[in-house]
Structure formats: structure tokens, C-alpha cells
Design a protein around this motif. Structure first.
Motif, PDB file in Angstrom:
ATOM      1  N   GLY A   1      -8.767 -12.918   4.489  1.00  0.00           N
ATOM      2  CA  GLY A   1      -7.714 -12.566   3.547  1.00  0.00           C
ATOM      3  C   GLY A   1      -7.121 -11.220   3.883  1.00  0.00           C
ATOM      4  N   PRO A   2      -6.114 -10.802   3.125  1.00  0.00           N
ATOM      5  CA  PRO A   2      -5.453  -9.529   3.435  1.00  0.00           C
ATOM      6  C   PRO A   2      -6.357  -8.324   3.205  1.00  0.00           C
ATOM      7  CG  PRO A   2      -4.657 -10.392   1.355  1.00  0.00           C
ATOM      8  CD  PRO A   2      -5.557 -11.444   1.937  1.00  0.00           C
ATOM      9  N   GLU A   3      -6.122  -7.294   4.002  1.00  0.00           N
ATOM     10  CA  GLU A   3      -6.780  -6.008   3.809  1.00  0.00           C
ATOM     11  C   GLU A   3      -5.701  -4.973   3.530  1.00  0.00           C
ATOM     12  OE1 GLU A   3     -10.774  -6.399   6.542  1.00  0.00           O
ATOM     13  OE2 GLU A   3      -9.070  -5.304   7.374  1.00  0.00           O
ATOM     14  N   PHE A   4      -6.032  -3.995   2.676  1.00  0.00           N
ATOM     15  CA  PHE A   4      -5.067  -3.017   2.198  1.00  0.00           C
ATOM     16  C   PHE A   4      -5.460  -1.612   2.645  1.00  0.00           C
ATOM     17  CE2 PHE A   4      -5.019  -6.685  -0.511  1.00  0.00           C
ATOM     18  CZ  PHE A   4      -3.672  -6.975  -0.585  1.00  0.00           C
ATOM     19  N   LEU A   5      -4.454  -0.842   3.049  1.00  0.00           N
ATOM     20  CA  LEU A   5      -4.673   0.519   3.537  1.00  0.00           C
ATOM     21  C   LEU A   5      -4.632   1.508   2.367  1.00  0.00           C
ATOM     22  CD1 LEU A   5      -4.952   2.526   5.890  1.00  0.00           C
ATOM     23  CD2 LEU A   5      -2.460   2.579   5.993  1.00  0.00           C
ATOM     24  N   LEU A   6      -5.722   2.237   2.211  1.00  0.00           N
ATOM     25  CA  LEU A   6      -5.805   3.295   1.201  1.00  0.00           C
ATOM     26  C   LEU A   6      -6.180   4.602   1.886  1.00  0.00           C
ATOM     27  CD1 LEU A   6      -7.818   1.447  -1.605  1.00  0.00           C
ATOM     28  CD2 LEU A   6      -5.323   1.730  -1.443  1.00  0.00           C
ATOM     29  N   VAL A   7      -5.815   5.708   1.251  1.00  0.00           N
ATOM     30  CA  VAL A   7      -6.159   7.033   1.764  1.00  0.00           C
ATOM     31  C   VAL A   7      -7.037   7.754   0.743  1.00  0.00           C
ATOM     32  CG1 VAL A   7      -4.107   7.235   3.201  1.00  0.00           C
ATOM     33  CG2 VAL A   7      -4.031   8.078   0.859  1.00  0.00           C
TER      34      VAL A   7
ATOM     35  N   GLN B   1      -3.268   3.043 -10.268  1.00  0.00           N
ATOM     36  CA  GLN B   1      -2.615   2.293  -9.192  1.00  0.00           C
ATOM     37  C   GLN B   1      -3.121   0.857  -9.069  1.00  0.00           C
ATOM     38  OE1 GLN B   1      -2.552   4.603  -5.515  1.00  0.00           O
ATOM     39  NE2 GLN B   1      -2.516   6.487  -6.731  1.00  0.00           N
ATOM     40  N   LYS B   2      -4.083   0.480  -9.891  1.00  0.00           N
ATOM     41  CA  LYS B   2      -4.613  -0.892  -9.846  1.00  0.00           C
ATOM     42  C   LYS B   2      -3.521  -1.948 -10.038  1.00  0.00           C
ATOM     43  CE  LYS B   2      -9.405   0.017 -11.122  1.00  0.00           C
ATOM     44  NZ  LYS B   2     -10.041  -0.297  -9.864  1.00  0.00           N
ATOM     45  N   PRO B   3      -2.538  -1.738 -10.948  1.00  0.00           N
ATOM     46  CA  PRO B   3      -1.487  -2.756 -11.088  1.00  0.00           C
ATOM     47  C   PRO B   3      -0.685  -2.982  -9.805  1.00  0.00           C
ATOM     48  CG  PRO B   3      -1.478  -1.293 -12.987  1.00  0.00           C
ATOM     49  CD  PRO B   3      -2.417  -0.693 -11.964  1.00  0.00           C
ATOM     50  N   ILE B   4      -0.513  -1.943  -8.996  1.00  0.00           N
ATOM     51  CA  ILE B   4       0.214  -2.072  -7.727  1.00  0.00           C
ATOM     52  C   ILE B   4      -0.554  -3.012  -6.802  1.00  0.00           C
ATOM     53  CG2 ILE B   4       0.961  -0.830  -5.647  1.00  0.00           C
ATOM     54  CD1 ILE B   4       1.348   1.650  -7.523  1.00  0.00           C
ATOM     55  N   LEU B   5      -1.839  -2.737  -6.684  1.00  0.00           N
ATOM     56  CA  LEU B   5      -2.678  -3.545  -5.806  1.00  0.00           C
ATOM     57  C   LEU B   5      -2.809  -4.974  -6.327  1.00  0.00           C
ATOM     58  CD1 LEU B   5      -4.223  -3.251  -3.204  1.00  0.00           C
ATOM     59  CD2 LEU B   5      -6.167  -2.450  -4.500  1.00  0.00           C
ATOM     60  N   ALA B   6      -2.978  -5.124  -7.627  1.00  0.00           N
ATOM     61  CA  ALA B   6      -3.112  -6.464  -8.221  1.00  0.00           C
ATOM     62  C   ALA B   6      -1.853  -7.294  -7.972  1.00  0.00           C
ATOM     63  CB  ALA B   6      -3.401  -6.352  -9.708  1.00  0.00           C
ATOM     64  N   GLU B   7      -0.685  -6.691  -8.114  1.00  0.00           N
ATOM     65  CA  GLU B   7       0.566  -7.411  -7.855  1.00  0.00           C
ATOM     66  C   GLU B   7       0.656  -7.805  -6.375  1.00  0.00           C
ATOM     67  OE1 GLU B   7       5.417  -6.895  -7.913  1.00  0.00           O
ATOM     68  OE2 GLU B   7       4.211  -5.412  -8.987  1.00  0.00           O
ATOM     69  N   ALA B   8       0.266  -6.906  -5.486  1.00  0.00           N
ATOM     70  CA  ALA B   8       0.313  -7.206  -4.056  1.00  0.00           C
ATOM     71  C   ALA B   8      -0.610  -8.375  -3.719  1.00  0.00           C
ATOM     72  CB  ALA B   8      -0.077  -5.966  -3.252  1.00  0.00           C
ATOM     73  N   VAL B   9      -1.801  -8.377  -4.267  1.00  0.00           N
ATOM     74  CA  VAL B   9      -2.759  -9.468  -4.032  1.00  0.00           C
ATOM     75  C   VAL B   9      -2.168 -10.777  -4.523  1.00  0.00           C
ATOM     76  CG1 VAL B   9      -5.014 -10.394  -4.699  1.00  0.00           C
ATOM     77  CG2 VAL B   9      -4.799  -7.987  -4.057  1.00  0.00           C
ATOM     78  N   GLU B  10      -1.596 -10.763  -5.730  1.00  0.00           N
ATOM     79  CA  GLU B  10      -0.998 -11.968  -6.299  1.00  0.00           C
ATOM     80  C   GLU B  10       0.138 -12.487  -5.421  1.00  0.00           C
ATOM     81  OE1 GLU B  10       1.618 -12.943 -10.202  1.00  0.00           O
ATOM     82  OE2 GLU B  10      -0.275 -11.867 -10.573  1.00  0.00           O
TER      83      GLU B  10
END
Length: 154
Positions: free
Chosen positions: A18-24, A141-150
Motif C-alpha cells: 500500500g501507499p507510504e507517506f513522507l513525514l518530517v 494533521q491527521k485529517p490531511i493524512l486520513a483524506e489522502a489514504v481515503e
């Protein structure tokens, strides 16, 4: 008084699981031992009159030491508990992030001492699967990530 607006990039890459997301991870002593809810998308304040996507690209380059290229997909504006508004773009990008070349920030440290010290704005970056990224990202920032996953799963 106008609401503060930040712009950022949520980069992602395709993997078999599945997708992986870049965080700093923010640099400096305050964040040194924080992992859960201590990571962020690369982002920063939008200057007056600046285009949001341009600001997101600038901040990405400042925090990671490399540009972001790819087709940006705007995500929903995300108000944070602190009153800031985050504009974020989802961009597919498989980047080398083992060595981050971040700009520095100056803060008072130790807090209340009156002394100023310089630290890297970002001390590391990494890609995470969706579940891990949701655990690591700041709660605002959880809503940003949740929308991206969706979006990526649909």
C-alpha cells in the motif's frame, strides 16, 4: 487579525503493501524524544500574496533540501486546534530522504533563559505506511493524512 495559513506537501510512494507517506521530524531539543504525534508533513507559513502551492513547494525544499516534483492534488483545507489553517497537496514522489538538508531555525533555549540557539528545522524524514503515519503525525494533521489514504484507496 487574519488566520495564519500554512501550506505543505504530503508526498507518497507506491509499495506492494500500500501507499507510504513522507513525514518530517522537527529538529531541536523540544522534539528530540517525541515520536508519537511528533511528526509533520513538510509545511510552513504562506507569505502575504503568495500562492499556496508555491509556498508548499518552497517549504518542502527548505525542510528537505530538495525540490518536490509531480502532479499536485489539492486536499481539503485543514483547520488545526491551534487556529491555523493548513493547505496541503498530495504528490506522488519516491524520494531519497536518508540525508535531510534542512534550513535552521533560531529559538530560545532553554526556554525562559533568554539565550538563543540554532537548530535544524527538520532532523529527519521517512516514509511510513498509513497506519504508522497516522500514529506519528501531529493530531492537527491527521485529517490531511486520513483524506489522502481515503483518496488513494478509492
Amino acid at each position: 487579525m487574519a488566520r495564519a495559513v500554512s501550506a505543505g506537501v504530503l508526498a507518497w510512494r507506491r509499495r506492494a503493501g500500500g501507499p507510504e507517506f513522507l513525514l518530517v521530524h522537527p529538529g531541536g531539543p523540544y522534539w528530540a524524544k517525541k515520536d508519537e504525534a511528533g511528526w509533520s508533513i513538510p509545511k510552513g507559513l504562506v507569505d502575504e500574496g503568495e500562492d499556496g502551492w508555491a509556498a508548499a513547494q518552497r517549504e518542502f525544499a527548505e525542510e528537505l533540501g530538495q525540490p518536490i516534483a509531480g502532479e499536485p492534488v489539492a486536499l481539503s483545507p485543514c483547520p488545526t486546534p491551534g487556529g491555523k489553517l493548513i493547505l496541503a497537496w498530495l504528490v506522488e514522489a519516491d524520494l531519497e530522504v536518508s540525508e535531510v538538508r534542512s534550513n535552521d531555525v533560531e529559538i530560545e533555549w532553554p526556554q525562559g533563559s533568554g539565550r538563543r540557539a540554532r537548530f535544524p528545522e527538520v532532523d529527519r524524514a521517512a516514509y511510513f505506511d498509513a497506519k504508522t503515519a497516522l500514529w506519528k503525525v501531529h493530531k492537527g494533521q491527521k485529517p490531511i493524512l486520513a483524506e489522502a489514504v481515503e483518496r488513494l484507496n478509492s
